[in-house]
Design a protein around this motif. Structure first.
Motif, PDB file in Angstrom:
ATOM      1  N   GLN A  39       0.845  -1.192   0.000  1.00 56.26           N
ATOM      2  CA  GLN A  39       0.000   0.000   0.000  1.00 56.26           C
ATOM      3  C   GLN A  39       0.874   1.233   0.000  1.00 56.26           C
ATOM      4  O   GLN A  39       1.650   1.468   0.930  1.00 56.26           O
ATOM      5  N   ALA A  40       0.736   2.008  -1.063  1.00 57.62           N
ATOM      6  CA  ALA A  40       1.444   3.278  -1.177  1.00 57.62           C
ATOM      7  C   ALA A  40       0.563   4.388  -0.606  1.00 57.62           C
ATOM      8  O   ALA A  40      -0.661   4.240  -0.547  1.00 57.62           O
ATOM      9  N   PRO A  41       1.157   5.498  -0.201  1.00 57.49           N
ATOM     10  CA  PRO A  41       0.371   6.596   0.364  1.00 57.49           C
ATOM     11  C   PRO A  41      -0.724   7.058  -0.587  1.00 57.49           C
ATOM     12  O   PRO A  41      -0.479   7.286  -1.780  1.00 57.49           O
ATOM     13  N   GLY A  42      -1.939   7.159  -0.070  1.00 57.73           N
ATOM     14  CA  GLY A  42      -3.065   7.630  -0.858  1.00 57.73           C
ATOM     15  C   GLY A  42      -3.643   6.611  -1.819  1.00 57.73           C
ATOM     16  O   GLY A  42      -4.548   6.934  -2.602  1.00 57.73           O
ATOM     17  N   GLU A  44      -4.975   2.357  -2.569  1.00 58.53           N
ATOM     18  CA  GLU A  44      -5.511   1.161  -1.947  1.00 58.53           C
ATOM     19  C   GLU A  44      -4.431   0.073  -1.849  1.00 58.53           C
ATOM     20  O   GLU A  44      -3.471   0.061  -2.621  1.00 58.53           O
ATOM     21  N   ARG A  45      -4.630  -0.842  -0.916  1.00 54.07           N
ATOM     22  CA  ARG A  45      -3.722  -1.969  -0.788  1.00 54.07           C
ATOM     23  C   ARG A  45      -3.878  -2.860  -2.018  1.00 54.07           C
ATOM     24  O   ARG A  45      -4.997  -3.217  -2.396  1.00 54.07           O
ATOM     25  N   GLU A  46      -2.775  -3.231  -2.633  1.00 55.22           N
ATOM     26  CA  GLU A  46      -2.828  -3.996  -3.865  1.00 55.22           C
ATOM     27  C   GLU A  46      -2.047  -5.301  -3.747  1.00 55.22           C
ATOM     28  O   GLU A  46      -1.081  -5.406  -3.000  1.00 55.22           O
ATOM     29  N   PHE A  47      -2.479  -6.268  -4.527  1.00 55.94           N
ATOM     30  CA  PHE A  47      -1.847  -7.571  -4.580  1.00 55.94           C
ATOM     31  C   PHE A  47      -0.461  -7.468  -5.220  1.00 55.94           C
ATOM     32  O   PHE A  47      -0.268  -6.757  -6.207  1.00 55.94           O
ATOM     33  N   ALA A  92       6.309   1.516  -0.864  1.00 52.54           N
ATOM     34  CA  ALA A  92       5.030   1.215  -0.212  1.00 52.54           C
ATOM     35  C   ALA A  92       5.306   0.513   1.106  1.00 52.54           C
ATOM     36  O   ALA A  92       6.441   0.109   1.383  1.00 52.54           O
ATOM     37  N   VAL A  93       4.254   0.358   1.884  1.00 56.34           N
ATOM     38  CA  VAL A  93       4.297  -0.548   3.028  1.00 56.34           C
ATOM     39  C   VAL A  93       3.900  -1.923   2.504  1.00 56.34           C
ATOM     40  O   VAL A  93       2.855  -2.067   1.853  1.00 56.34           O
ATOM     41  N   TYR A  94       4.724  -2.906   2.786  1.00 52.94           N
ATOM     42  CA  TYR A  94       4.480  -4.262   2.307  1.00 52.94           C
ATOM     43  C   TYR A  94       3.936  -5.113   3.446  1.00 52.94           C
ATOM     44  O   TYR A  94       4.514  -5.140   4.545  1.00 52.94           O
ATOM     45  N   TYR A  95       2.840  -5.812   3.157  1.00 51.10           N
ATOM     46  CA  TYR A  95       2.171  -6.644   4.148  1.00 51.10           C
ATOM     47  C   TYR A  95       2.188  -8.102   3.701  1.00 51.10           C
ATOM     48  O   TYR A  95       1.952  -8.401   2.527  1.00 51.10           O
ATOM     49  N   CYS A  96       2.432  -9.012   4.640  1.00 49.86           N
ATOM     50  CA  CYS A  96       2.224 -10.416   4.339  1.00 49.86           C
ATOM     51  C   CYS A  96       0.880 -10.836   4.926  1.00 49.86           C
ATOM     52  O   CYS A  96       0.379 -10.222   5.880  1.00 49.86           O
ATOM     53  N   ALA A  97       0.308 -11.859   4.320  1.00 48.55           N
ATOM     54  CA  ALA A  97      -1.016 -12.294   4.723  1.00 48.55           C
ATOM     55  C   ALA A  97      -1.152 -13.802   4.548  1.00 48.55           C
ATOM     56  O   ALA A  97      -0.533 -14.389   3.647  1.00 48.55           O
TER      57      ALA A  97
END
Length: 124
Positions: A39-42, A44-47, A92-97
């Motif tokens: 998710q980059a600033p401003g 949506e969170r993207e795959f 971006a902020v990188y998230y694991c799921a």
């Protein structure tokens, strides 16, 4: 219950590389598909990428295909994202799921557990 902790983010110049790690706790890691989102600033969170429970199936977003590699080590309950040829637009902020099923999945709604995220900044 699954807890996920990302690490490995940081500041890198364009063209450089980083490897993100996602350490998991809980019994279901080895039977769950895993994914990376960002998710980059401003925005949506993207795959970004996904890997099935056994590590034999992967899928990538077009924007990272050929540059990023997702992998997992079920014995260590850890997932990785090797990022190469980084671009400023990868910032971006990188998230694991962790997904509720074992098949690789690109849909954010199919993931039940999320880490806190790790910041990746690519300078031009």
């Amino acid at each position: 219950q699954v807890q996920l902790v990302e690490s490995g983010g940081g500041l890198v110049q364009a063209g450089g590389s980083l490897r993100l790690s996602c350490a998991a706790s809980g019994r279901t890691f080895s039977t769950s598909a895993m994914g990376w989102f960002r998710q980059a600033p401003g925005k949506e969170r993207e795959f970004v990428a996904t890997i099935n429970w056994s590590g034999t199936g992967t899928y990538y977003a077009d924007s990272v295909k050929g540059r990023f590699t997702i992998s997992r080590d079920n014995a260590k309950k850890t997932m990785y994202l090797q990022m190469s040829s980084l671009k400023p637009e990868d910032t971006a902020v990188y998230y694991c799921a962790a997904a509720r099923f074992g098949n690789a999945n690109v849909k954010r709604d199919e993931y039940d557990y999320w880490g806190q995220g790790t910041q990746v900044t690519v300078s031009s």
